[in-house]
Scaffold this active site. Structure first.
Site, short mmCIF file in Angstrom:
data_model
loop_
_atom_site.label_atom_id
_atom_site.label_comp_id
_atom_site.label_asym_id
_atom_site.label_seq_id
_atom_site.Cartn_x
_atom_site.Cartn_y
_atom_site.Cartn_z
N CYS A 105 0.82 -1.22 0.00
CA CYS A 105 0.00 0.00 0.00
C CYS A 105 0.85 1.26 0.00
O CYS A 105 0.48 2.28 0.60
CB CYS A 105 -0.94 0.01 1.20
SG CYS A 105 -1.83 -1.53 1.43
N PHE A 245 -8.85 -16.48 18.60
CA PHE A 245 -9.10 -17.11 19.90
C PHE A 245 -10.57 -17.01 20.30
O PHE A 245 -10.89 -16.69 21.45
CB PHE A 245 -8.20 -16.52 20.98
CG PHE A 245 -6.84 -17.15 21.04
CD1 PHE A 245 -6.69 -18.48 21.41
CD2 PHE A 245 -5.71 -16.43 20.71
CE1 PHE A 245 -5.44 -19.07 21.45
CE2 PHE A 245 -4.45 -17.01 20.75
CZ PHE A 245 -4.31 -18.34 21.12
N ILE A 246 -11.47 -17.28 19.35
CA ILE A 246 -12.91 -17.25 19.65
C ILE A 246 -13.27 -18.57 20.30
O ILE A 246 -13.49 -19.58 19.62
CB ILE A 246 -13.73 -17.01 18.37
CG1 ILE A 246 -13.23 -15.77 17.63
CG2 ILE A 246 -15.21 -16.86 18.71
CD1 ILE A 246 -13.82 -15.61 16.24
N ARG A 247 -13.30 -18.56 21.60
CA ARG A 247 -13.55 -19.79 22.36
C ARG A 247 -14.41 -19.47 23.56
O ARG A 247 -14.09 -18.57 24.34
CB ARG A 247 -12.23 -20.41 22.81
CG ARG A 247 -11.29 -20.74 21.66
CD ARG A 247 -9.96 -21.26 22.12
NE ARG A 247 -9.05 -21.46 21.00
CZ ARG A 247 -7.82 -21.94 21.12
NH1 ARG A 247 -7.36 -22.29 22.32
NH2 ARG A 247 -7.06 -22.10 20.05
N GLY A 248 -15.51 -20.23 23.67
CA GLY A 248 -16.40 -19.98 24.79
C GLY A 248 -17.01 -18.59 24.69
O GLY A 248 -17.65 -18.24 23.71
N ASP A 249 -16.76 -17.79 25.73
CA ASP A 249 -17.32 -16.43 25.75
C ASP A 249 -16.23 -15.37 25.66
O ASP A 249 -16.40 -14.25 26.13
CB ASP A 249 -18.15 -16.23 27.02
CG ASP A 249 -17.33 -16.38 28.29
OD1 ASP A 249 -16.15 -16.80 28.21
OD2 ASP A 249 -17.86 -16.10 29.39
N ARG A 250 -15.10 -15.70 25.03
CA ARG A 250 -14.05 -14.71 24.88
C ARG A 250 -13.49 -14.73 23.47
O ARG A 250 -13.60 -15.72 22.74
CB ARG A 250 -12.93 -14.93 25.90
CG ARG A 250 -11.96 -16.05 25.58
CD ARG A 250 -10.86 -16.11 26.63
NE ARG A 250 -9.87 -17.13 26.33
CZ ARG A 250 -8.77 -16.92 25.62
NH1 ARG A 250 -8.53 -15.71 25.12
NH2 ARG A 250 -7.91 -17.90 25.40
#
Length: 261
Positions: A105, A245-250
């Site tokens: 860019c 790191f989309i795991r559980g509720d985080r």
């Protein structure tokens, strides 16, 4: 053609060996010919092969899209894909795999490693897609439900194209690039816009996966795994939101924070 085979193996568990039958991902070499000229052999999972061919040729800049392709003939028995095209970018066909480092860019950071990538990727304009964390968790749950072959074999990569509410296409392949090319090929043939969509990916977000996402025209990529440093740098310059790191509720947002609320 079967995408999974069953092999007898010996498993060691709880101190003893036992003979069991295990599911193993099928590996299939597909050689692509464009106007009777051999271009490349892709090792892939043998399903959605036409989607793979169309997505690969477009993402690599060999053709500009389905309008340049007259026909795709998949010959499964011999592992050949014969493409008739009315336009072929011979420069990208010739230099597709040539290593090439350039600034991204117009900045000084050296990010692109292949000549075709440098010419095909543009800065993502701000679209109207924004995701809440609740939306992301729901999408990831649906993604996992569509990942049966991954859970069965542990030997494939999964990818999906989604809106804020639903998964539109889901594809898997032994090759991580292939899974994304299959999605791109299907979207191109269906005329589905990718500009207001997100990509969900099962593995880490490497710089190569980030470039694929940019080529697809998506502004957000979601994953259970993490991005690399180079992928984050490229995402910032290309205006792409990376969420890992989309795991559980985080989850972790690494770039493009304004799209996630």
């Amino acid at each position: 053609m079967d995408i999974v085979s069953h092999q007898k193996i010996r498993r060691f568990e709880a101190g003893t060996f036992q003979e069991i039958e295990s599911s193993v991902a099928t590996e299939y070499p597909l050689t692509i010919y464009v106007n009777d000229q051999e271009l490349v052999t892709i090792v892939c999972t043998p399903e959605y092969l036409e989607d793979l061919v169309v997505g690969f040729l477009t993402s690599e800049g060999i053709v500009r899209g389905p309008r340049d392709i007259n026909s795709v003939d998949i010959i499964e028995a011999t592992g050949h894909a014969k493409v008739s095209a009315n336009f072929v970018n011979k420069f990208n066909a010739k230099y597709r795999g040539k290593r090439y480092i350039t600034s991204c860019c117009g900045k000084s950071r050296e990010n692109f490693y292949f000549q075709s990538d440098a010419s095909l990727v543009n800065v993502k304009q701000n679209g109207n897609l924004q995701l809440t964390t609740d939306m992301i968790f729901r999408l990831m749950e649906k993604f996992e439900q569509n990942s049966a072959t991954f859970h069965q074999t542990g030997g494939v990569h999964n990818a999906a194209l989604c809106s804020s509410a639903e998964i539109i296409y889901s594809r898997m392949d032994i090759g991580r690039h292939n899974a994304l090319d299959k999605i791109y090929g299907r979207a191109l043939q269906d005329g589905t816009s990718t500009e207001d969509k997100a990509i969900i990916f099962s593995g880490r977000i490497s710089s190569e996966i980030l470039v694929k996402t940019a080529k697809l025209g998506c502004g957000i990529i979601l994953s259970r795994s993490a991005p690399t440093e180079l992928a984050i740098n490229m995402a910032e310059e290309l205006n792409i939101t990376t969420v890992g790191f989309i795991r559980g509720d985080r989850l972790n947002v690494y770039s493009g924070f304004e799209r996630i609320t």
